[in-house]
Scaffold this motif. Structure first.
Motif, PDB file in Angstrom:
ATOM      1  N   TRP A  76       0.839  -1.204   0.000  1.00 12.91           N
ATOM      2  CA  TRP A  76       0.000   0.000   0.000  1.00 12.91           C
ATOM      3  C   TRP A  76       0.879   1.260   0.000  1.00 12.91           C
ATOM      4  O   TRP A  76       1.800   1.385   0.783  1.00 12.91           O
ATOM      5  CB  TRP A  76      -0.821  -0.007   1.278  1.00 12.91           C
ATOM      6  CG  TRP A  76      -2.095   0.758   1.181  1.00 12.91           C
ATOM      7  CD1 TRP A  76      -2.345   1.803   0.348  1.00 12.91           C
ATOM      8  CD2 TRP A  76      -3.272   0.554   1.949  1.00 12.91           C
ATOM      9  NE1 TRP A  76      -3.618   2.240   0.546  1.00 12.91           N
ATOM     10  CE2 TRP A  76      -4.215   1.505   1.511  1.00 12.91           C
ATOM     11  CE3 TRP A  76      -3.631  -0.350   2.956  1.00 12.91           C
ATOM     12  CZ2 TRP A  76      -5.485   1.570   2.059  1.00 12.91           C
ATOM     13  CZ3 TRP A  76      -4.890  -0.268   3.498  1.00 12.91           C
ATOM     14  CH2 TRP A  76      -5.807   0.677   3.053  1.00 12.91           C
ATOM     15  N   GLY A  77       0.549   2.211  -0.877  1.00 15.36           N
ATOM     16  CA  GLY A  77       1.316   3.463  -0.943  1.00 15.36           C
ATOM     17  C   GLY A  77       2.381   3.432  -2.029  1.00 15.36           C
ATOM     18  O   GLY A  77       3.038   4.436  -2.284  1.00 15.36           O
ATOM     19  N   HIS A  78       2.536   2.277  -2.688  1.00 11.97           N
ATOM     20  CA  HIS A  78       3.614   2.162  -3.677  1.00 11.97           C
ATOM     21  C   HIS A  78       3.129   1.701  -5.046  1.00 11.97           C
ATOM     22  O   HIS A  78       3.927   1.212  -5.850  1.00 11.97           O
ATOM     23  CB  HIS A  78       4.684   1.186  -3.155  1.00 11.97           C
ATOM     24  CG  HIS A  78       5.458   1.750  -1.999  1.00 11.97           C
ATOM     25  ND1 HIS A  78       6.625   2.462  -2.163  1.00 11.97           N
ATOM     26  CD2 HIS A  78       5.211   1.731  -0.669  1.00 11.97           C
ATOM     27  CE1 HIS A  78       7.069   2.847  -0.973  1.00 11.97           C
ATOM     28  NE2 HIS A  78       6.224   2.423  -0.056  1.00 11.97           N
ATOM     29  N   ARG A  79       1.856   1.860  -5.331  1.00 10.61           N
ATOM     30  CA  ARG A  79       1.326   1.318  -6.590  1.00 10.61           C
ATOM     31  C   ARG A  79       1.932   1.959  -7.829  1.00 10.61           C
ATOM     32  O   ARG A  79       1.763   1.447  -8.927  1.00 10.61           O
ATOM     33  CB  ARG A  79      -0.193   1.458  -6.621  1.00 10.61           C
ATOM     34  CG  ARG A  79      -0.669   2.860  -6.951  1.00 10.61           C
ATOM     35  CD  ARG A  79      -2.123   3.084  -6.645  1.00 10.61           C
ATOM     36  NE  ARG A  79      -3.011   2.532  -7.649  1.00 10.61           N
ATOM     37  CZ  ARG A  79      -4.244   2.966  -7.856  1.00 10.61           C
ATOM     38  NH1 ARG A  79      -4.711   3.970  -7.130  1.00 10.61           N
ATOM     39  NH2 ARG A  79      -5.016   2.404  -8.751  1.00 10.61           N
ATOM     40  N   ASP A  80       2.612   3.089  -7.659  1.00 10.90           N
ATOM     41  CA  ASP A  80       3.134   3.781  -8.846  1.00 10.90           C
ATOM     42  C   ASP A  80       4.577   3.438  -9.191  1.00 10.90           C
ATOM     43  O   ASP A  80       5.167   4.072 -10.074  1.00 10.90           O
ATOM     44  CB  ASP A  80       2.955   5.292  -8.658  1.00 10.90           C
ATOM     45  CG  ASP A  80       1.482   5.664  -8.678  1.00 10.90           C
ATOM     46  OD1 ASP A  80       1.036   6.424  -7.808  1.00 10.90           O
ATOM     47  OD2 ASP A  80       0.778   5.165  -9.587  1.00 10.90           O
ATOM     48  N   ARG A 113      -2.749   1.943 -14.495  1.00 11.29           N
ATOM     49  CA  ARG A 113      -2.788   2.220 -13.067  1.00 11.29           C
ATOM     50  C   ARG A 113      -3.936   1.529 -12.342  1.00 11.29           C
ATOM     51  O   ARG A 113      -3.769   1.094 -11.194  1.00 11.29           O
ATOM     52  CB  ARG A 113      -2.882   3.735 -12.841  1.00 11.29           C
ATOM     53  CG  ARG A 113      -2.645   4.151 -11.403  1.00 11.29           C
ATOM     54  CD  ARG A 113      -2.495   5.659 -11.259  1.00 11.29           C
ATOM     55  NE  ARG A 113      -1.842   5.988 -10.011  1.00 11.29           N
ATOM     56  CZ  ARG A 113      -2.407   6.681  -9.030  1.00 11.29           C
ATOM     57  NH1 ARG A 113      -3.648   7.119  -9.162  1.00 11.29           N
ATOM     58  NH2 ARG A 113      -1.739   6.926  -7.918  1.00 11.29           N
ATOM     59  N   ARG A 116      -3.085  -1.720 -10.961  1.00 10.38           N
ATOM     60  CA  ARG A 116      -2.003  -1.756  -9.978  1.00 10.38           C
ATOM     61  C   ARG A 116      -2.615  -1.434  -8.628  1.00 10.38           C
ATOM     62  O   ARG A 116      -3.167  -0.359  -8.445  1.00 10.38           O
ATOM     63  CB  ARG A 116      -0.912  -0.729 -10.318  1.00 10.38           C
ATOM     64  CG  ARG A 116      -0.467  -0.749 -11.781  1.00 10.38           C
ATOM     65  CD  ARG A 116       0.836  -0.013 -11.998  1.00 10.38           C
ATOM     66  NE  ARG A 116       0.825   1.388 -11.664  1.00 10.38           N
ATOM     67  CZ  ARG A 116       0.881   2.393 -12.544  1.00 10.38           C
ATOM     68  NH1 ARG A 116       0.860   2.109 -13.846  1.00 10.38           N
ATOM     69  NH2 ARG A 116       0.941   3.638 -12.131  1.00 10.38           N
ATOM     70  N   ARG A 117      -2.552  -2.371  -7.707  1.00  9.63           N
ATOM     71  CA  ARG A 117      -3.267  -2.182  -6.438  1.00  9.63           C
ATOM     72  C   ARG A 117      -2.303  -2.294  -5.252  1.00  9.63           C
ATOM     73  O   ARG A 117      -1.396  -3.112  -5.261  1.00  9.63           O
ATOM     74  CB  ARG A 117      -4.364  -3.238  -6.276  1.00  9.63           C
ATOM     75  CG  ARG A 117      -5.083  -3.600  -7.547  1.00  9.63           C
ATOM     76  CD  ARG A 117      -5.990  -2.528  -8.084  1.00  9.63           C
ATOM     77  NE  ARG A 117      -7.141  -2.290  -7.235  1.00  9.63           N
ATOM     78  CZ  ARG A 117      -8.169  -1.532  -7.580  1.00  9.63           C
ATOM     79  NH1 ARG A 117      -8.190  -0.950  -8.755  1.00  9.63           N
ATOM     80  NH2 ARG A 117      -9.166  -1.354  -6.759  1.00  9.63           N
ATOM     81  N   LYS A 120      -2.505  -3.766   2.087  1.00  8.14           N
ATOM     82  CA  LYS A 120      -2.131  -3.273   3.406  1.00  8.14           C
ATOM     83  C   LYS A 120      -1.196  -4.265   4.073  1.00  8.14           C
ATOM     84  O   LYS A 120      -1.606  -5.313   4.573  1.00  8.14           O
ATOM     85  CB  LYS A 120      -3.392  -3.064   4.247  1.00  8.14           C
ATOM     86  CG  LYS A 120      -3.099  -2.488   5.625  1.00  8.14           C
ATOM     87  CD  LYS A 120      -4.365  -2.342   6.440  1.00  8.14           C
ATOM     88  CE  LYS A 120      -4.025  -2.194   7.920  1.00  8.14           C
ATOM     89  NZ  LYS A 120      -5.090  -2.658   8.793  1.00  8.14           N
ATOM     90  N   ARG A 122       3.328  -4.249   5.576  1.00  9.36           N
ATOM     91  CA  ARG A 122       4.631  -3.576   5.461  1.00  9.36           C
ATOM     92  C   ARG A 122       5.689  -4.365   6.201  1.00  9.36           C
ATOM     93  O   ARG A 122       5.563  -4.663   7.388  1.00  9.36           O
ATOM     94  CB  ARG A 122       4.561  -2.150   6.011  1.00  9.36           C
ATOM     95  CG  ARG A 122       5.746  -1.253   5.628  1.00  9.36           C
ATOM     96  CD  ARG A 122       6.084  -1.310   4.171  1.00  9.36           C
ATOM     97  NE  ARG A 122       6.686  -0.092   3.683  1.00  9.36           N
ATOM     98  CZ  ARG A 122       7.993   0.111   3.535  1.00  9.36           C
ATOM     99  NH1 ARG A 122       8.847  -0.839   3.849  1.00  9.36           N
ATOM    100  NH2 ARG A 122       8.433   1.264   3.083  1.00  9.36           N
ATOM    101  N   ILE A 131       3.576  -3.843   9.592  1.00 13.09           N
ATOM    102  CA  ILE A 131       2.128  -3.982   9.478  1.00 13.09           C
ATOM    103  C   ILE A 131       1.846  -5.368   8.935  1.00 13.09           C
ATOM    104  O   ILE A 131       2.393  -5.749   7.897  1.00 13.09           O
ATOM    105  CB  ILE A 131       1.556  -2.951   8.480  1.00 13.09           C
ATOM    106  CG1 ILE A 131       1.972  -1.536   8.851  1.00 13.09           C
ATOM    107  CG2 ILE A 131       0.047  -3.067   8.358  1.00 13.09           C
ATOM    108  CD1 ILE A 131       1.264  -0.971  10.045  1.00 13.09           C
ATOM    109  N   LEU A 157       6.250  -6.979  -3.238  1.00 12.39           N
ATOM    110  CA  LEU A 157       6.084  -6.204  -2.003  1.00 12.39           C
ATOM    111  C   LEU A 157       7.431  -5.646  -1.579  1.00 12.39           C
ATOM    112  O   LEU A 157       8.478  -6.262  -1.805  1.00 12.39           O
ATOM    113  CB  LEU A 157       5.513  -7.097  -0.892  1.00 12.39           C
ATOM    114  CG  LEU A 157       4.170  -7.776  -1.192  1.00 12.39           C
ATOM    115  CD1 LEU A 157       3.748  -8.658  -0.020  1.00 12.39           C
ATOM    116  CD2 LEU A 157       3.099  -6.734  -1.494  1.00 12.39           C
ATOM    117  N   ILE A 158       7.399  -4.490  -0.926  1.00 11.00           N
ATOM    118  CA  ILE A 158       8.631  -3.838  -0.494  1.00 11.00           C
ATOM    119  C   ILE A 158       9.353  -4.730   0.516  1.00 11.00           C
ATOM    120  O   ILE A 158       8.736  -5.271   1.437  1.00 11.00           O
ATOM    121  CB  ILE A 158       8.320  -2.480   0.155  1.00 11.00           C
ATOM    122  CG1 ILE A 158       7.556  -1.577  -0.821  1.00 11.00           C
ATOM    123  CG2 ILE A 158       9.608  -1.791   0.611  1.00 11.00           C
ATOM    124  CD1 ILE A 158       8.364  -1.040  -1.943  1.00 11.00           C
TER     125      ILE A 158
END
Lengths: 675, 78, 645
Positions: A76-80, A113, A116-117, A120, A122, A131, A157-158
């Motif tokens: 989450w927060g990195h879809r771009d 875009r 690209r989802r 939640k 981390r 998270i 995922l990061i």
């Protein structure tokens, strides 16, 4: 054995039986397997034990964006991530406000875009969970993707390269919600740090599962119908053959295997004729693909760039493609300079002289008008060419010069572009061309490259047998190779020996399981490392196999420093070394296609078939050039042909200049040297 | 190196000095002025026609004014 | 007057350049290859994060003194450096003294007033000797991690004079006879932080210079010195011809443009204005900066070399985008520049450090001035500022960590133009750099990048939309010292052109640990809602004074009420950049494309109606039902017809 190289314009099929090589060239069909099966049928597969396959299908699909619809899941927060790339632009775009990232949302994204989802969850750089994965939220996103009818999912995922729990769980959720669609997770596809390149590699992997998956299935079914009962191997970007089932577990590696096969073919043939240092130049219709073979081995890089900044993390033969080929278009720039390429007329409509509707003046047209290409003998006579159309295209060229001058200039510029490209490759590879021979192949290589003998200062130019299908031949001169790798940042100190040993054990166990035996196999290990404080690695540093001890660690550090100094000109032994990626490879030798020896001429000289005077270009004294023409299949070991001369064969032309001579070698290869 | 104070004026201007008696050879205008400019090669004092921008004269600043009309190197006095 | 190169006969060409057209073409390319190879080596071997991850350096080849030091070829990095490097070389070499230079020397200089940019950027110069004479210079300007001064790493807006700024190295020698000259190295090591990183970096730079020199010498051996020098002049003449041709296409006239920089580090009482008056007649152009503000009181100023660079490049972007950059690009432009302005600061006060924060707006002022003149070729404004965030602190084991240019507004959008929407993730047009990956950043400093994404409805509306603003939320895991330098939030930098509209303005906020703890479990992020902003500590931007949300009619929050933020673990910084400017009348945009942008959440349903006159139906939730989004064609037609445009 039988091999296939599916290119953008042509599909080459090569079969070897009882030591004899047979070649079939077909135009690549829209339904890719069609041409391949036609070729297999023509040459016969019933008795073949091995079928090796290379192509550029994956690359071409991506370049043309002819792609299935897939979803991309990330933190989450990195879809771009996929739109961002690595953020920079190339030299020719420095002051260009119209430049855009080719795969950005403003141009032609691989995954739009809305597909690209963000999920939640981390994970931190230490592997700690900040998270936890929210399964309910993930399911909701997956349900949305389901409604959009996607065919596959790529997950990155990061920090998954450190701890991949969430990626594994997410894959299970995908199965739950979307069923059995292809899923690729970054920690399995390419567990290397730096999320953008890992994400783009994973996305390409999912595409390849869909594109290649169906194609390989159809191909194997079709081959079976034709009576094929042997083993099928797929080549990767380093032209390493892998049994098709294992290969299709990570199909992103197969995206650009065709040209790599050429380099491998060159390395193998080079070893046969005792040429360990080769500059390989494959000149096709659109591009010249240039690569280096050093001490009998191709140069391998750890990443492949599809478009500017679109990266795939895969071992790839380093091949430099320049926009210079037989179909390169001759045109005049706004500032009045005569340029050749990079745009190409391709195969359709092709050069003006093809008479397929093409109006552009191309390198092939120029060579036709000069007389190097013979209008009646092109493609073994199966495809007549029309000099009149080429001449009209020259007329249309908007530059203040007489037509003869235009042709002469265009020829010089075309040659120069290739020379520049080769020089650039030599410089960036640290190669002194005076220690190397230039191997000329592809449909236009032998026609253009001997002219560069002087300029490039190489030892000689070599034209192998069957230069037009050389890449497909390469697939019959290589071995089965299994590779595996993993990133685990670790400063190399003696106490890490156990940890690193475990990493290699795990990498190798996976491969040995596939191979099915432990005895008689050769394990080769390398690692990518960097000095603490750097961020780009020095890759493929060698290290020993076997158990890893404190002594091994010391050897790794010493090897790193030696390798670094070799490439960088200096080293910093006082700085600690960080191991980043650990790679292992196991080679299973395969029988190779033999090259047929040609017999020695007992008496007489090679027969001059025709003589002609070339147009527009003159020799060093300004006189007309009269060439003697020979047919290659008549030539024998020991024959010496003095330039100027042309050697013709059905799918290629070799042009030898004044001051040069051609010597025929034991496999029928042509050595072009200074007289 | 230098002891410049921040200018007291909020906005700064370059004064273009009238050059009486000069006629632009290209457009015949008498609207010719002299002022400093910066271009490839550094600082110049130019005499330019203000109507067609033709340069009647371009003189580079002397070597000690390489960095502009105000910046000076103390080391030049060694 | 020189004839354009393309009109020269073969004979005239040979006479003028001592080589034929063909060789000149080959050599022009060769110079670019040499620079490229030099720089690739440095990029992949550097130690400073700012070199290896940001590509904050540039390489050039310059001709010898007797040709007047022309810059002949440049690297694919930042124009900010490249355009100052002709002077970096000539000023350094002339001041050091040509006759004092010996074979095996490497010179260096970092003084902004002599070489441009700021003191962190050091220009390294290798004079190339051939048969006893200097025939060329191989140059690299690289950002070195620290130069002393009161701010570690340098990125703060509070420095008031050159002594607080950092060590100034006048033209000096670094290597003699190919061996390090210790006194200069010691000067560096004893006056700067992070010497252990500077040492391998500078040595790597030296090897790169040697590579460039070797490649050039090979070319001289092959083509001969006369041809080499002739080709240098040819390369610059061709660039000049292209620049003249581009400029000539502009309509004759006088054009004015302005841009605003918010404030300096002392207080919010003074704004800083860039003003340009462009006069163009036939093929001549003069850019007069009279009316520009005096230099600021703190280190946000630029120097005269930076001003010329920005103005020349601003013009090049608009009228001559494709020709290679070299000295020839500069020749047609006369810059009238008052000394002591924000882009021609004088020492010792108001030092030069955050120079691009003045010169990128200078470029935008030029673009604004010419927007109408170039018609459809106009380009929307970009993100405007780098809004760099820098932080440092200690790991538990006592080692120092430094985080720079990673979590702020350093990457942001371009404006749109006739070709396409602006890219969302680039950087100011005068720069060019690699983005440090999230994972590399998190391996290097105690930070977690919770968000790195685009903001809906932030790109300037137009037929082509300006690039979207970038939002970055960084969560800090350890205490540290943080500095922000936001300088362009008062007015949009992403101005619209050719009927397009402006992008939004950005801001910076700080959130205390209690905010993170409140939302962490439920959202895993801190949301983007009014509630959340209510609880923020606004750092910079034009915000609603009550809710602290973005409000272009709100109150300006000046960033340096607190010069340095000493924060504990679990604080979050939120950066939102400006949006890029749009191109073309948004009410003419194809509604089908608008539909796609709503589907992709670049534009909201409300935004489609308000900004594009497009009525969207089918669903209220683009996130959940993207493919259900449809255009109500009838209502759209009505809305567009009735709008007061």
């Amino acid at each position: 054995m039988i091999s296939v190289d599916v290119g953008g314009t042509f599909t080459d099929v090569v079969a070897v039986e009882k030591g004899k090589v047979r070649v079939k060239k077909l135009p690549t069909s829209k339904t890719r397997e069609k041409a391949v099966l036609e070729g297999l049928a023509a040459l016969g597969v019933k008795d073949k034990k091995t079928f090796n396959h290379a192509s550029t299908i994956g690359l071409n699909s991506i370049l043309t964006r002819n792609l299935p619809k897939i979803g991309f899941l990330t933190t989450w927060g990195h879809r771009d991530i996929l739109d961002m790339g690595r953020g920079w632009r190339p030299l020719d775009a420095l002051t260009n406000p119209s430049w855009r990232r080719s795969f950005g949302d403003a141009m032609r994204p691989l995954v739009p875009r809305y597909l690209r989802r963000g999920i939640k969850e981390r994970i931190l750089q230490t592997g700690e969970v900040l998270i936890d994965l929210d399964a309910a939220q993930a399911r909701e996103e997956l349900e949305t993707l389901k409604r959009q009818n996607i065919e596959g999912i790529a997950i990155c995922l990061i920090n998954a390269y450190v701890n991949n729990d969430h990626e594994v769980r997410l894959r299970e959720l995908v199965k739950e919600v979307l069923g059995d669609i292809p899923v690729s997770i970054s920690s399995e596809v390419s567990p290397l740090a730096k999320e953008y390149t890992r994400a783009s590699t994973t996305v390409v992997d999912t595409f390849m599962k869909l594109i290649m998956g169906q194609y390989v299935d159809n191909l194997l079914k079709g081959a079976e119908k034709l009576g094929f009962r042997g083993n099928t191997n797929l080549a990767d970007c380093a032209a390493m053959l892998i049994p098709h089932k294992f290969s299709m577990q990570k199909p992103f590696r197969n995206i650009f295997s065709g040209p790599a096969a050429g380099t491998v073919s060159a390395a193998y043939f080079g070893r046969l004729i005792n040429e360990e240092h080769l500059i390989c130049c494959d000149i096709g219709g659109t591009t010249s693909d240039i690569s280096i073979v050093r001490e009998g081995k191709p140069t391998v890089r750890t990443e492949f760039e599809i478009e500017q900044d679109m990266i795939v993390n895969t071992l790839a033969n380093e091949i430099f493609s320049i926009g210079a080929g037989g179909g390169s278009i001759v045109h005049v720039s706004p500032t009045g300079e005569l340029l050749v390429g990079p745009e190409s007329a391709g195969g359709d409509p092709g050069p003006a002289c093809y008479d397929k509707g093409g109006k552009s003046l191309t390198t092939t047209d120029i060579c036709l008008l000069i007389g190097i290409v013979d209008a009646d003998r092109f493609m073994g006579g199966e495809m007549p060419l029309y000099p009149k159309l080429a001449r009209e295209a020259v007329e249309r060229l908007n530059i203040k010069l007489p037509n003869e001058e235009k042709i002469r200039f265009a020829y010089a510029v075309a040659l120069n572009n290739i020379a520049e490209g080769i020089t650039d490759v030599c410089v960036s590879s640290g190669v002194d061309p005076r220690d190397y021979s230039l191997l000329a192949y592809g449909s236009a290589g032998p026609m253009l490259l001997p002219a560069l003998l002087e300029e490039l200062r190489v030892k000689r130019v070599i034209v192998p047998p069957n230069p037009g299908a050389f890449s497909a031949l390469g697939l019959l001169s290589t071995d089965l190779v299994f590779t595996n790798e993993r990133t685990a940042y670790m400063v190399l100190t003696p106490d890490k020996a156990e940890k690193i040993d475990k990493v290699y054990q795990e990498l190798e166990d996976v491969m040995i399981k596939e191979i099915g035996k432990r005895e008689g196999i050769e394990i080769e290990r390398t690692f990518d490392g960097m000095y603490v404080g750097q961020t780009w690695t020095t890759s493929l540093v060698s290290m020993p196999a076997g158990r890893i001890t404190a002594e091994t660690i010391r050897e790794m550090i010493a090897n790193f420093n030696t390798e670094y100094e070799k490439r960088a000109g200096n080293k910093f032994e006082y700085l600690p070394v960080m191991g980043v990626t650990y790679r292992s490879r196991i080679m299973v030798p395969l029988p190779k296609a033999p090259y047929e020896k040609v017999s020695q001429r007992q008496a007489g000289r090679p027969k001059t078939q025709r003589k002609k005077v070339l147009s527009c270009i003159k020799d060093s004294k300004g006189n007309d050039i009269e060439v003697s023409e020979y047919d290659r299949e008549e030539l024998m070991l020991g024959d010496v042909i003095k330039g100027p001369a042309i050697i013709r064969e059905p799918m290629s032309t070799t042009h030898i200049l004044e001051g040069q001579k051609a010597v025929i070698g034991k496999y029928g290869e042509i050595y072009v040297e200074r007289s | 190196m230098n002891r410049h104070r921040r200018p007291a004026e909020k906005f700064l201007y370059v004064e273009k000095k009238d050059v009486p008696g000069k006629i632009c050879p290209e457009c015949r205008s008498s609207n010719v002025k002299e002022y400093p400019i910066l271009s490839d090669g550094g600082w110049f004092t130019v005499t330019k026609c203000q109507d067609c921008l033709f340069s009647l004269q371009r003189t580079p600043f002397p070597p000690e004014a390489r960095l502009g009309s105000k910046l000076r190197l103390l080391s030049d006095y060694l | 007057m020189r004839k354009p190169v393309k009109d020269l006969s073969a004979k005239e060409f040979d006479q003028l350049y001592n080589c034929d057209r063909f060789s000149a073409l080959v050599l022009g390319n060769r110079y670019r290859y040499i620079v490229k190879h030099m720089c690739t080596g440095l990029l992949t071997r550097a130690f400073s994060i700012i070199l290896r991850d940001w590509y904050d350096f540039a390489g050039t080849i310059s001709g010898p003194p007797e040709l007047n030091y022309p810059m002949v070829a440049v690297s694919d990095s930042l124009i900010l450096f490249i355009g100052t490097m002709p002077y970096a070389v000539s000023n350094t070499v002339e001041e050091y003294g040509v006759s004092n230079i010996e074979p095996g020397d490497v010179l260096l200089c970092n003084d902004p007033y002599r070489k441009g940019t700021h003191v962190m950027d050091t220009c390294f110069i290798r004079p190339v000797f051939y048969q006893g004479k200097i025939v060329a210079f191989i140059n690299l300007t690289a950002h070195l991690l620290d130069m002393g001064g009161i701010v570690p790493g340098g990125f703060g807006a509070e420095k008031v004079n050159i002594f607080e700024n950092g060590l100034v190295i006048p033209p000096s020698v670094l290597y003699k006879k190919n061996k390090p000259y210790p006194p200069t190295w010691k000067l560096l090591f004893d006056n700067t932080r992070y010497g252990e990183v500077l040492l391998p970096d500078i040595k790597t730079i030296y090897e790169s210079l040697r590579l460039g020199e070797q490649l050039l010498l090979e070319s001289i051996e092959k083509y001969g010195l006369d041809a080499i020098h002739g080709a240098m002049r040819y390369s610059c003449d061709v660039a000049e011809d292209a620049a003249v041709e581009g400029i000539s296409k502009l309509p004759d006239g006088v054009y004015v443009g302005e841009e605003l920089v918010d404030a300096d580090g002392i207080d919010d009482t003074e704004e800083y204005r860039l003003r340009v008056k462009i006069t163009k007649k036939k093929s001549r152009i003069e850019v007069d900066l009279s009316g520009t503000s005096r230099q600021a009181r703190t280190c946000i100023n630029a120097g005269w070399l930076d001003a010329e660079d920005a103005v020349v490049m601003a013009l090049k972007f608009l009228v001559d985008p494709l020709a290679p950059v070299n000295s020839g690009s500069f020749r047609p432009v006369d810059l009238v520049l008052p000394e002591g302005t924000v882009v021609s600061a004088l020492p010792p006060e108001g030092p030069i450090y955050l120079y691009w924060e003045m010169t990128n707006p200078l470029l935008l002022a030029v673009w604004k001035a010419l927007s109408n003149a170039v018609g459809a070729d106009a380009v929307g404004g970009d993100v405007g500022s780098l809004t760099i965030h820098s932080a440092n602190g200690l790991w538990p084991d006592g080692r120092l960590w430094l985080n720079q240019s990673v979590v702020g507004g350093e990457h942001g959008p371009w404006g749109a133009n006739k070709v396409a929407d602006g890219d969302n993730y680039s950087t100011i047009v005068l720069a060019n750099s690699y983005d440090t990956s999230t994972e590399a950043a998190e391996a290097d400093s105690p930070v977690v990048l919770l968000r790195k994404e685009y903001v809906t409805d932030s790109g300037g509306p137009g037929i082509h939309r300006g690039g979207s603003a970038v939002r970055r939320d960084s969560l800090w895991l350890l205490p540290g010292e943080h500095r922000c330098v936001p300088l362009h939030f008062k007015t949009p930098s992403g101005f619209g052109v050719f009927g397009g509209r402006d992008g939004t303005q950005g801001a910076v906020w700080l959130f205390e640990p209690k905010v993170w703890r409140k939302y962490k479990e439920k959202y895993g992020l801190i949301p983007v809602t009014t509630d959340v902003y209510n609880e923020s500590i606004p750092i910079a931007g034009v915000l609603n004074s009550k809710t602290k949300e973005l409000d272009s009619k709100g109150e300006y929050f000046w960033p340096w009420r607190q010069k340095v933020w000493h924060i504990d673990a679990e604080y979050i910084f939120r950066y939102q950049t400006n949006g890029g400017g749009g191109w073309g009348d948004p009410f003419q945009k194809d509604p089908e494309i608008v539909r796609q942008q709503v589907r992709d959440e670049y534009v909201s349903i409300e935004g489609a109606r308000r900004d594009y006159g497009v009525v969207i139906i089918g669903t209220n939730d683009p996130h959940k039902e993207p493919e259900k989004i449809e255009v109500d064609w009838e209502e759209t037609q009505k809305l567009r017809r009735n709008s007061s445009r």
